[in-house]
Structures are given as C-alpha cells and as structure tokens.
Design a protein around this motif. Structure first.
Motif, PDB file in Angstrom:
ATOM      1  N   SER A   1     -15.825  14.775  38.598  1.00  0.00           N
ATOM      2  CA  SER A   1     -15.731  16.142  39.114  1.00  0.00           C
ATOM      3  C   SER A   1     -17.020  16.937  38.963  1.00  0.00           C
ATOM      4  N   LEU A   2     -17.985  16.431  38.200  1.00  0.00           N
ATOM      5  CA  LEU A   2     -19.234  17.191  38.059  1.00  0.00           C
ATOM      6  C   LEU A   2     -20.446  16.512  38.704  1.00  0.00           C
ATOM      7  N   THR A   3     -20.286  15.313  39.223  1.00  0.00           N
ATOM      8  CA  THR A   3     -21.415  14.643  39.876  1.00  0.00           C
ATOM      9  C   THR A   3     -21.543  15.101  41.324  1.00  0.00           C
ATOM     10  N   ASN A   4     -22.774  15.017  41.820  1.00  0.00           N
ATOM     11  CA  ASN A   4     -23.100  15.356  43.214  1.00  0.00           C
ATOM     12  C   ASN A   4     -22.820  16.816  43.569  1.00  0.00           C
ATOM     13  N   LYS A   5     -22.794  17.672  42.545  1.00  0.00           N
ATOM     14  CA  LYS A   5     -22.717  19.117  42.755  1.00  0.00           C
ATOM     15  C   LYS A   5     -23.930  19.764  42.100  1.00  0.00           C
ATOM     16  N   THR A   6     -24.407  20.870  42.679  1.00  0.00           N
ATOM     17  CA  THR A   6     -25.510  21.581  42.023  1.00  0.00           C
ATOM     18  C   THR A   6     -25.004  22.168  40.712  1.00  0.00           C
ATOM     19  N   LEU A   7     -25.892  22.304  39.741  1.00  0.00           N
ATOM     20  CA  LEU A   7     -25.493  22.824  38.425  1.00  0.00           C
ATOM     21  C   LEU A   7     -24.924  24.233  38.530  1.00  0.00           C
ATOM     22  N   GLU A   8     -25.455  25.013  39.460  1.00  0.00           N
ATOM     23  CA  GLU A   8     -24.949  26.381  39.579  1.00  0.00           C
ATOM     24  C   GLU A   8     -23.518  26.426  40.143  1.00  0.00           C
ATOM     25  N   GLU A   9     -23.073  25.322  40.726  1.00  0.00           N
ATOM     26  CA  GLU A   9     -21.688  25.246  41.219  1.00  0.00           C
ATOM     27  C   GLU A   9     -20.701  24.869  40.117  1.00  0.00           C
ATOM     28  N   LEU A  10     -21.201  24.323  39.021  1.00  0.00           N
ATOM     29  CA  LEU A  10     -20.317  23.849  37.955  1.00  0.00           C
ATOM     30  C   LEU A  10     -19.812  25.012  37.121  1.00  0.00           C
ATOM     31  N   ASN A  11     -18.546  24.962  36.773  1.00  0.00           N
ATOM     32  CA  ASN A  11     -17.923  25.995  35.943  1.00  0.00           C
ATOM     33  C   ASN A  11     -17.894  25.497  34.496  1.00  0.00           C
ATOM     34  N   LEU A  12     -18.981  25.783  33.766  1.00  0.00           N
ATOM     35  CA  LEU A  12     -19.139  25.259  32.408  1.00  0.00           C
ATOM     36  C   LEU A  12     -18.385  26.114  31.401  1.00  0.00           C
ATOM     37  N   LYS A  13     -17.976  25.487  30.313  1.00  0.00           N
ATOM     38  CA  LYS A  13     -17.382  26.236  29.199  1.00  0.00           C
ATOM     39  C   LYS A  13     -18.425  27.158  28.587  1.00  0.00           C
ATOM     40  N   ASP A  14     -17.951  28.220  27.958  1.00  0.00           N
ATOM     41  CA  ASP A  14     -18.859  29.158  27.291  1.00  0.00           C
ATOM     42  C   ASP A  14     -19.688  28.433  26.233  1.00  0.00           C
ATOM     43  N   ASN A  15     -20.896  28.943  26.015  1.00  0.00           N
ATOM     44  CA  ASN A  15     -21.798  28.405  24.997  1.00  0.00           C
ATOM     45  C   ASN A  15     -22.058  26.912  25.194  1.00  0.00           C
ATOM     46  N   THR A  16     -22.193  26.521  26.452  1.00  0.00           N
ATOM     47  CA  THR A  16     -22.500  25.132  26.810  1.00  0.00           C
ATOM     48  C   THR A  16     -23.656  25.136  27.800  1.00  0.00           C
ATOM     49  N   LEU A  17     -24.641  24.300  27.556  1.00  0.00           N
ATOM     50  CA  LEU A  17     -25.852  24.290  28.372  1.00  0.00           C
ATOM     51  C   LEU A  17     -26.258  22.852  28.681  1.00  0.00           C
TER      52      LEU A  17
END
Length: 452
Positions: free
Chosen positions: A394-410
């Motif tokens: 679910s996170l491959t082949n998407k731009t990073l800005e499209e990903l909905n990351l958990k808080d305090n995660t980089l």
C-alpha cells in the motif's frame, strides 16, 4: 509471540521492558532470584518462573515447548549455551545466547552451527565496535550505520556561533548545499522529530542522515573537524579494551592501555604486541598526566565501575581537547549522566538489548518487508529502523507526500541499487528498495506499520 528471557540482570531487565511494550508479546522471565522476578512482574505485564536457568524442569515450567524464542542472558557464557541447547532439544524454539569471553570469539560460528543458535551477541565486542566507529569520526557523539555502511545517522552538538544556530531546517539544503536530512533534535530533556519549520539552536544535539561522502562534506561545510584520531588512551584492560585496541590498531591508530592488574598486562602484551601496555593505576590523575593525557587525541574510560569512568572522563575533559568516550553499565541513571556533558557515552547493556529486540521484531514481521537494522536514537526516545521492501504494498509506487504517515514518523533515506537517496515529497518507494524510518512509535515490524 511467546518469549522466554533467561537471566534477569541488567540486560534481561532491559529486554523485559522493551519487549513487553509490544502488546503481541507474551514474556516469561526466569531467574534464581525471586525478588528480582517479583519486581519485574510488578513493573511489566509479564510472567516469571524462579529456578535454575539450565534446568529442564524450570524451562518446562516457563513454557519452553510453546515458546517461539528463548533468550539466554545470564552472567555465564556456559550457562547461556547450555540453556539454549536444552531449549532447542526440548521445545524446538529459536534461541539467542549472550557469549562474552574473548577466548570463545573464534568458536562462535561453531557454537551457532552445532547448537542451532539463531543469534549470538557479544556485548563487549559490539561496544568496542561502536567506540571504534566514533573515534574514526570524533566530531560525532553517536554514529549508527545502515545499508551495509552506505548510510549513517550522525549525532552531534551544534557549537556556539555555528552557522546552524537559528536556522530553519528547510533552509539547510539551499544554504549549505549538501544532501543530508535532519531526523532528530534533542533540546534539554525533549526529543523532536522535526519538520521543515523547526528552528535549530546552539547546544542542540541533532541527528542527521547522510551517505558517508555527504556526511563528511556537511561537517566540513559547517566548520567541524572530521579527521579520525591518531591515538587513544584507554583506562581499563578488560575484554572491551582488547576488542577496541585490536580494531584501532588495524586502522593505524596508536593505542595505550593503562591496566592495574600485572597478570592482565602480561596477557595484553601477548595479545596486542603493537599496543603500549602500562601497568599502573589509571584512576590516579598523576599517572594519566605522566602518560601524556594532555596530548592525547582521545581518551576512553573502560573500568568496571561507572563512577570511576565518569570521574576519569570529567578529569580528562579538564586537561585535554580530544575525544572522550565513557562506558556506563548501569542504565538507571542515564538521565543524570546525560547532563554531565561527557561527550560520547556507551551503554553495552543497551546495545545488547537493541540487537536482540531487532532480531525478535524481524522474526515476527510479515513477508512484505524485512528489518535489516535497528538502532535506538535521540537518547533512547526514538527508533531508526532499516526495512528491506520485498514486494509491492500500500505504500509502494506512491509519492511520499501522498502517504498518510503516523505522527512522529519520518522516512529519512531510500537506498536503491546501492544509491543513497535523501527523499523529498515527490520520491517514491519501490519493491527491492531499502528504507530507513525514524519514529518515536514503538513496535514497528513491517514497513506498512508506518501508515495510519
């Protein structure tokens, strides 16, 4: 996952703390000391069995037949190996042993193969490796490596009058023109995974992710020395000192070891013919000065007493301008110790626990990704985890800005076909990439865990 921890010393207690934070783990501790077990049961949501660690009956009571992993970290190498052998025969679980004695170093691969061990950890050797890495880059307080050495997280303190003082993190790339990423900041007792609008201050401890080349370039750009030390003075001639001296001598760094025990000095002279071995009391400041402390480029205190190591480093700091490294065994006082400005402090117990926790996480992750490396950063308040992405998700082949990351995660770094990429919003993660993630969340075991 059912996990048995055999031996409730400092490492066993740290493992119980870390592994019990992950809710899917069922932890059982085993030790002869009922009071220690009672304390751990009261502190954490775990079970305990009091008895001999290498007794089959004790291990059966602890549930060895249902266990997924048994971790043997008693104070005896032989007991650890025997316990793992019994557990393997009785329950068929994965086994981890702490083996410390230098005389066993050459036989470790035989132990692992013949006893069916999944992991062997040597705290003194791993601590020595950490120290050697720092002495090769003395401006850093801590260095953690990833992707087989291609990328590093380097922690350092922003000096007074630094060009980084009052600089926005988003401005670093254009003002310094170096491809690095700030992944953490420690200020007073607070730790941050900062955004682009975070303002850096002198005195902050900051952690950056960079390739080897760009990390060195960045330090030079901001006016911080990057050359490795030429010599070191070590107080204490134990196993860690031996492993450290061996690594430093191999890279051309001169080593002087001050050891009080004359018999140990004879052993070290035989084991380390290229090192200078001084039979004297290294806690005597007159001895240190006579042996050239003021002119040494680095000083490492490795006695078995924390108070001695701390005082030795404080004295060395008052007499020299070189790199300081202090070994600390007791973990409970790390908040107090961090306020003493001892430069680099090494906690062998933490390092051991870190390696074992990484192994446990790797054993229970999904097939989508593998944990390759894990380090505790930001004074233990965050984790830096290297994932190998095996397949599309679910996170491959998407731009990073499209990903909905958990808080305090980089997402701090992507390694693709050996190339280190400092990610921006338009970058994507692809199958077969290696990805380094920094987070204050506990228990990530698959790359998809970073998503909400």
């Amino acid at each position: 996952m059912n996990i048995i921890i055999v031996g409730c010393g400092k490492v066993g207690q740290k493992l119980a703390e870390k592994l019990s934070q992950e809710k899917e783990n069922n932890i059982t501790v085993v030790d002869l000391r009922r009071s220690v077990i009672t304390d751990l049961i009261n502190q954490y949501d775990i079970m305990g069995v009091c008895g001999s660690c290498s007794s089959l009956d004790t291990l059966l009571d602890a549930g060895v037949k249902e266990a997924d992993i048994l971790i043997a970290v008693t104070g005896s190498d032989e007991v650890n190996l025997l316990t793992c052998l019994i557990a393997k025969k009785a329950g068929g679980c994965q086994t981890v042993a702490r083996v410390r004695k230098p005389e066993y170093a050459k036989e470790l691969h035989l132990f692992k193969e013949d006893l069916g061990l999944a992991l062997i950890i040597n705290p003194e050797f791993t601590a020595a490796t950490e120290i050697a890495r720092v002495l090769r880059f003395p401006s850093a307080i801590q260095i953690d490596t990833f992707a087989k050495g291609r990328a590093e997280i380097l922690k350092f303190r922003i000096p007074e009058n630094s060009m980084l003082n009052n600089m926005l993190i988003r401005d670093i790339h254009k003002k310094i023109e170096c491809d690095i990423l700030v992944c953490g900041v420690e200020r007073d007792d607070m730790a941050f995974i900062p955004g682009g609008d975070f303002v850096l201050k002198s005195g902050d401890n900051i952690s950056i992710v960079a390739s080897i080349k760009n990390g060195t370039k960045f330090f030079k750009q901001i006016g911080i020395k990057t050359n490795r030390v030429k010599d070191t003075m070590i107080v204490g001639g134990g196993a860690t000192a031996y492993y450290l001296a061996k690594q430093l001598l191999a890279t051309g760094i001169k080593v002087k070891i001050i050891e009080q025990n004359p018999e140990r000095c004879v052993e070290l002279c035989s084991l380390l013919p290229k090192a200078s071995i001084i039979n004297s009391d290294g806690t005597d400041n007159r001895v240190l000065l006579e042996e050239g402390l003021e002119y040494a480029e680095s000083f490492v205190s490795l006695t078995n007493i924390d108070e001695e190591n701390i005082l030795l480093s404080l004295f060395a700091k008052s007499k020299m301008k070189g790199k300081l490294v202090t070994k600390i065994n007791r973990i409970a006082y790390d908040d107090v110790i961090s306020g003493l400005d001892l430069d680099t402090t090494i906690y062998p117990k933490n390092i051991t626990a870190e390696y074992i926790v990484k192994f446990v996480r790797a054993k229970k992750n999904s097939i989508g990704s593998n944990i390759e490396t894990m380090h505790m950063i930001l004074d233990g308040k965050a984790e830096a985890i290297e994932f190998r992405v095996n397949e599309a998700s679910s996170l491959t082949n998407k731009t990073l800005e499209e990903l909905n990351l958990k808080d305090n995660t980089l997402i701090t770094c992507i390694i693709r076909q050996g190339k280190v990429i400092m990610p921006r919003g338009k970058d994507v993660i692809l199958p077969q990439d290696t990805v380094i993630v920094v987070t204050t969340n506990i228990g990530f075991k698959d790359i998809t865990d970073i998503l909400l």
